[in-house]
Design a protein around this motif. Sequence first.
Motif, PDB file in Angstrom:
ATOM      1  N   TYR A 133       0.917  -1.259  -0.028  1.00  0.00           N
ATOM      2  CA  TYR A 133       0.059   0.120  -0.020  1.00  0.00           C
ATOM      3  C   TYR A 133       0.838   1.293  -0.021  1.00  0.00           C
ATOM      4  CZ  TYR A 133       0.792   0.009   5.122  1.00  0.00           C
ATOM      5  OH  TYR A 133       1.577   0.196   6.130  1.00  0.00           O
ATOM      6  N   TRP A 134       0.316   2.358  -0.215  1.00  0.00           N
ATOM      7  CA  TRP A 134       0.969   3.623  -0.297  1.00  0.00           C
ATOM      8  C   TRP A 134       0.397   4.677   0.674  1.00  0.00           C
ATOM      9  CZ3 TRP A 134       4.676   4.565  -4.296  1.00  0.00           C
ATOM     10  CH2 TRP A 134       4.604   3.729  -5.228  1.00  0.00           C
ATOM     11  N   SER A 135       1.202   5.407   1.089  1.00  0.00           N
ATOM     12  CA  SER A 135       0.860   6.540   1.859  1.00  0.00           C
ATOM     13  C   SER A 135       1.711   7.854   1.674  1.00  0.00           C
ATOM     14  CB  SER A 135       1.320   6.190   3.402  1.00  0.00           C
ATOM     15  OG  SER A 135       2.626   6.059   3.743  1.00  0.00           O
ATOM     16  N   LEU A 136       0.985   8.958   1.967  1.00  0.00           N
ATOM     17  CA  LEU A 136       1.533   9.998   1.473  1.00  0.00           C
ATOM     18  C   LEU A 136       1.999  11.162   2.956  1.00  0.00           C
ATOM     19  CD1 LEU A 136       1.843  12.648  -0.523  1.00  0.00           C
ATOM     20  CD2 LEU A 136      -0.597  13.029  -0.137  1.00  0.00           C
ATOM     21  N   VAL A 137       3.274  11.288   2.995  1.00  0.00           N
ATOM     22  CA  VAL A 137       3.669  11.914   4.132  1.00  0.00           C
ATOM     23  C   VAL A 137       4.131  13.269   3.766  1.00  0.00           C
ATOM     24  CG1 VAL A 137       4.262   9.572   5.312  1.00  0.00           C
ATOM     25  CG2 VAL A 137       5.904  10.670   3.820  1.00  0.00           C
ATOM     26  N   LEU A 138       4.466  13.902   4.981  1.00  0.00           N
ATOM     27  CA  LEU A 138       5.129  15.360   4.820  1.00  0.00           C
ATOM     28  C   LEU A 138       6.314  15.294   5.615  1.00  0.00           C
ATOM     29  CD1 LEU A 138       1.960  17.764   5.691  1.00  0.00           C
ATOM     30  CD2 LEU A 138       3.013  17.130   3.229  1.00  0.00           C
ATOM     31  N   LEU A 139       7.345  15.794   4.832  1.00  0.00           N
ATOM     32  CA  LEU A 139       8.934  16.011   5.693  1.00  0.00           C
ATOM     33  C   LEU A 139       8.726  17.329   6.189  1.00  0.00           C
ATOM     34  CD1 LEU A 139      11.133  14.715   3.027  1.00  0.00           C
ATOM     35  CD2 LEU A 139      10.460  13.600   4.981  1.00  0.00           C
ATOM     36  N   LEU A 140       9.202  17.537   7.246  1.00  0.00           N
ATOM     37  CA  LEU A 140       9.085  18.753   8.195  1.00  0.00           C
ATOM     38  C   LEU A 140      10.644  19.271   8.212  1.00  0.00           C
ATOM     39  CD1 LEU A 140       6.329  17.993  10.425  1.00  0.00           C
ATOM     40  CD2 LEU A 140       6.133  19.123   8.317  1.00  0.00           C
ATOM     41  N   HIS A 141      10.736  20.511   8.377  1.00  0.00           N
ATOM     42  CA  HIS A 141      12.041  21.230   8.575  1.00  0.00           C
ATOM     43  C   HIS A 141      12.409  20.874  10.123  1.00  0.00           C
ATOM     44  CE1 HIS A 141      13.041  23.549   5.074  1.00  0.00           C
ATOM     45  NE2 HIS A 141      11.850  23.796   4.953  1.00  0.00           N
ATOM     46  N   SER A 142      13.605  20.534  10.304  1.00  0.00           N
ATOM     47  CA  SER A 142      14.243  20.267  11.900  1.00  0.00           C
ATOM     48  C   SER A 142      13.459  19.248  12.663  1.00  0.00           C
ATOM     49  CB  SER A 142      14.357  21.760  12.303  1.00  0.00           C
ATOM     50  OG  SER A 142      13.388  22.518  12.369  1.00  0.00           O
ATOM     51  N   GLU A 143      12.752  18.467  12.095  1.00  0.00           N
ATOM     52  CA  GLU A 143      12.116  17.422  12.914  1.00  0.00           C
ATOM     53  C   GLU A 143      12.343  15.863  12.600  1.00  0.00           C
ATOM     54  OE1 GLU A 143       7.966  17.760  13.928  1.00  0.00           O
ATOM     55  OE2 GLU A 143       8.073  20.056  14.076  1.00  0.00           O
ATOM     56  N   ASP A 144      12.230  15.143  13.391  1.00  0.00           N
ATOM     57  CA  ASP A 144      12.718  13.750  13.203  1.00  0.00           C
ATOM     58  C   ASP A 144      11.650  12.688  12.452  1.00  0.00           C
ATOM     59  OD1 ASP A 144      15.322  14.270  13.580  1.00  0.00           O
ATOM     60  OD2 ASP A 144      15.135  13.404  15.811  1.00  0.00           O
ATOM     61  N   LYS A 145      10.229  13.338  12.703  1.00  0.00           N
ATOM     62  CA  LYS A 145       8.992  12.619  12.346  1.00  0.00           C
ATOM     63  C   LYS A 145       8.681  12.956  11.125  1.00  0.00           C
ATOM     64  CE  LYS A 145       5.940  15.053  15.131  1.00  0.00           C
ATOM     65  NZ  LYS A 145       4.798  15.215  15.898  1.00  0.00           N
ATOM     66  N   LEU A 146       7.843  11.975  10.348  1.00  0.00           N
ATOM     67  CA  LEU A 146       6.861  12.064   9.238  1.00  0.00           C
ATOM     68  C   LEU A 146       5.520  12.497   9.675  1.00  0.00           C
ATOM     69  CD1 LEU A 146       8.423   9.411   6.930  1.00  0.00           C
ATOM     70  CD2 LEU A 146       9.097  11.726   6.785  1.00  0.00           C
ATOM     71  N   VAL A 147       4.901  13.293   8.964  1.00  0.00           N
ATOM     72  CA  VAL A 147       3.458  13.493   9.085  1.00  0.00           C
ATOM     73  C   VAL A 147       2.677  12.829   8.184  1.00  0.00           C
ATOM     74  CG1 VAL A 147       1.706  15.141   9.686  1.00  0.00           C
ATOM     75  CG2 VAL A 147       3.868  15.634  10.655  1.00  0.00           C
ATOM     76  N   ARG A 148       2.120  11.901   8.407  1.00  0.00           N
ATOM     77  CA  ARG A 148       1.007  11.112   7.407  1.00  0.00           C
ATOM     78  C   ARG A 148      -0.265  11.848   7.175  1.00  0.00           C
ATOM     79  NH1 ARG A 148      -0.793   5.216   8.716  1.00  0.00           N
ATOM     80  NH2 ARG A 148      -1.889   6.161   7.007  1.00  0.00           N
ATOM     81  N   VAL A 149      -0.405  12.264   5.714  1.00  0.00           N
ATOM     82  CA  VAL A 149      -1.567  13.085   5.457  1.00  0.00           C
ATOM     83  C   VAL A 149      -2.791  12.390   5.693  1.00  0.00           C
ATOM     84  CG1 VAL A 149      -2.624  14.308   3.669  1.00  0.00           C
ATOM     85  CG2 VAL A 149      -0.370  14.326   3.656  1.00  0.00           C
ATOM     86  N   PHE A 150      -2.936  10.937   5.138  1.00  0.00           N
ATOM     87  CA  PHE A 150      -4.122  10.254   5.662  1.00  0.00           C
ATOM     88  C   PHE A 150      -3.742   9.191   6.665  1.00  0.00           C
ATOM     89  CE2 PHE A 150      -4.111  11.612   1.120  1.00  0.00           C
ATOM     90  CZ  PHE A 150      -5.546  12.350   1.228  1.00  0.00           C
ATOM     91  N   LYS A 151      -4.431   9.313   7.970  1.00  0.00           N
ATOM     92  CA  LYS A 151      -3.834   8.586   9.188  1.00  0.00           C
ATOM     93  C   LYS A 151      -4.887   7.282   9.293  1.00  0.00           C
ATOM     94  CE  LYS A 151      -2.105  12.595  11.667  1.00  0.00           C
ATOM     95  NZ  LYS A 151      -1.846  13.170  10.570  1.00  0.00           N
ATOM     96  N   LYS A 152      -5.920   7.435   8.925  1.00  0.00           N
ATOM     97  CA  LYS A 152      -6.763   6.239   8.881  1.00  0.00           C
ATOM     98  C   LYS A 152      -6.948   5.517   7.572  1.00  0.00           C
ATOM     99  CE  LYS A 152      -7.954   6.956  13.438  1.00  0.00           C
ATOM    100  NZ  LYS A 152      -7.395   6.060  14.591  1.00  0.00           N
ATOM    101  N   VAL A 153      -6.799   5.970   6.611  1.00  0.00           N
ATOM    102  CA  VAL A 153      -7.179   5.302   5.135  1.00  0.00           C
ATOM    103  C   VAL A 153      -6.081   5.132   4.552  1.00  0.00           C
ATOM    104  CG1 VAL A 153      -9.548   6.352   5.347  1.00  0.00           C
ATOM    105  CG2 VAL A 153      -7.886   7.432   4.215  1.00  0.00           C
ATOM    106  N   TYR A 154      -6.130   4.223   3.496  1.00  0.00           N
ATOM    107  CA  TYR A 154      -5.117   3.858   2.793  1.00  0.00           C
ATOM    108  C   TYR A 154      -5.848   4.072   1.128  1.00  0.00           C
ATOM    109  CZ  TYR A 154      -2.664   2.464   6.926  1.00  0.00           C
ATOM    110  OH  TYR A 154      -2.067   2.216   8.113  1.00  0.00           O
ATOM    111  N   PRO A 155      -5.783   4.972   0.594  1.00  0.00           N
ATOM    112  CA  PRO A 155      -6.324   5.072  -0.824  1.00  0.00           C
ATOM    113  C   PRO A 155      -5.520   4.727  -1.842  1.00  0.00           C
ATOM    114  CG  PRO A 155      -5.947   7.293   0.008  1.00  0.00           C
ATOM    115  CD  PRO A 155      -5.733   6.548   1.094  1.00  0.00           C
ATOM    116  N   PRO A 156      -5.797   4.047  -3.170  1.00  0.00           N
ATOM    117  CA  PRO A 156      -5.121   3.815  -3.968  1.00  0.00           C
ATOM    118  C   PRO A 156      -4.292   4.884  -4.170  1.00  0.00           C
ATOM    119  CG  PRO A 156      -7.339   3.820  -4.604  1.00  0.00           C
ATOM    120  CD  PRO A 156      -7.344   4.066  -3.254  1.00  0.00           C
ATOM    121  N   VAL A 157      -3.026   4.820  -4.884  1.00  0.00           N
ATOM    122  CA  VAL A 157      -1.803   5.634  -5.370  1.00  0.00           C
ATOM    123  C   VAL A 157      -2.496   6.516  -6.458  1.00  0.00           C
ATOM    124  CG1 VAL A 157      -0.724   4.147  -7.107  1.00  0.00           C
ATOM    125  CG2 VAL A 157       0.556   5.837  -5.789  1.00  0.00           C
TER     126      VAL A 157
END
Length: 199
Positions: A133-157
């Motif tokens: 499955y695919w997920s869309l994430v955001l890379l943030l400045h000076s942070e170690d974690k990724l932020v998932r755009v869709f947290k509960k669902v896994y839509p197709p690419v």
Amino acid sequence: MKNRAVEMSSGVYTYKHHCEGGFDIHEIYIKRSKFRVLFSYVGEIFLFANVLHALLLKESLCINSFWSISFAFAVAKCLKYKPVKKESLLIMPTFGVQLEQHFWSGRVHRQFVPVGKLLKPVLNEHVTPITCYWSLVLLLHSEDKLVRVFKKVYPPVKMMVPIWKALDAFTNYGGMGNSVALQPNPLLINVEQGLDLKI
């Protein structure tokens, strides 16, 4: 200027894109499955029946009853219905990005990421022994974690690619005023120069 609304469906997911009040809005709707809701109730009844059976026995609780309750809890957890109605992404020029989760109960969870923190959107492919499955994430400045755009669902690419393109264009133009995203990455330049020397 007339805004076009885009819509596509695949399985239980429906993607809608439109612009409203200067905001670029991307929404993923999830169809409610009566079968999954029924299975969720069956799992809860199974757990309740096992716990009640273990407590009503005249004998003392033994290891077998603890295993039975643990197994019933695991089954109930696996069958639990996630009541998400839709997840949406609002791109707000000069401000940032707002991520929203709308539940069937009416609850709404919101997370705001300011434009100064956004570095890049990334499409990740997750491969497991059973599925991909695919997920869309955001890379943030000076942070170690990724932020998932869709947290509960896994839509197709194919539904996430237009969202990724919109986020990529937003971060490339700096959200209309963010010069940090436009600066070249010195590590990438050094790697590219090293590759040119080897070739």
